[in-house]
Design a protein around this motif. Structure first.
Motif, short mmCIF file in Angstrom:
data_model
loop_
_atom_site.label_atom_id
_atom_site.label_comp_id
_atom_site.label_asym_id
_atom_site.label_seq_id
_atom_site.Cartn_x
_atom_site.Cartn_y
_atom_site.Cartn_z
N ASP A 20 49.80 14.70 61.97
CA ASP A 20 49.28 15.60 63.00
C ASP A 20 48.20 14.94 63.85
O ASP A 20 48.01 15.29 65.01
N GLU A 34 39.47 25.54 51.43
CA GLU A 34 40.61 26.45 51.52
C GLU A 34 40.09 27.87 51.70
O GLU A 34 39.32 28.36 50.89
N ALA A 51 44.20 29.27 55.25
CA ALA A 51 43.92 28.03 55.99
C ALA A 51 43.41 26.97 55.03
O ALA A 51 42.73 27.27 54.05
N THR A 52 43.75 25.71 55.32
CA THR A 52 43.27 24.56 54.56
C THR A 52 42.74 23.54 55.57
O THR A 52 43.40 23.27 56.57
N ILE A 71 45.08 21.34 57.93
CA ILE A 71 46.20 20.61 57.34
C ILE A 71 47.03 21.58 56.53
O ILE A 71 46.50 22.48 55.87
N ASP A 72 48.33 21.41 56.59
CA ASP A 72 49.23 22.22 55.78
C ASP A 72 48.99 21.85 54.32
O ASP A 72 48.98 20.66 53.97
N GLU A 74 50.85 21.93 51.78
CA GLU A 74 51.97 21.17 51.22
C GLU A 74 51.92 19.72 51.69
O GLU A 74 52.25 18.80 50.94
N GLU A 75 51.48 19.50 52.93
CA GLU A 75 51.34 18.13 53.45
C GLU A 75 50.23 17.40 52.70
O GLU A 75 50.36 16.23 52.35
#
Length: 95
Positions: A20, A34, A51-52, A71-72, A74-75
């Motif tokens: 990203d 988080e 949200a993270t 950032i996601d 999971e990412e």
């Protein structure tokens, strides 16, 4: 609506690519926040992550500004797994 933020520190042994951002981030310790909100209408306390964020330190490359990057989750977990796998395969590269 009740909300809370949890904080943790994650460690990377190797530099990692953040798609990203379109840049490589150096190895090191990074703070992760988080944000979670209370799920209402159920008979027990439960929170949902909304949200993270990862905090990237100020550097000369980013003109000495700390950055808080969404950032996601999971990412983030994928990046951490790639780092762990690299440390397991190439232990001599880890500090």
């Amino acid at each position: 609506m009740f909300a809370r933020t949890t904080h943790r520190t994650v460690h990377f042994d190797q530099p990692f690519w953040m798609p990203d951002l379109g840049e490589t981030v150096p190895a090191g310790d990074y703070e992760v926040d988080e944000d979670e909100e209370l799920i209402e209408g159920i008979s027990w306390l439960a929170y949902r992550r909304v949200a993270t964020f990862i905090k990237l330190p100020a550097t000369a490359e980013n003109k000495y500004r700390m950055r808080l990057i969404a950032i996601d989750p999971e990412e983030l977990e994928r990046l951490m797994q790639v780092d762990r796998n690299a440390a397991a395969i190439f232990p001599s590269l880890s500090p």
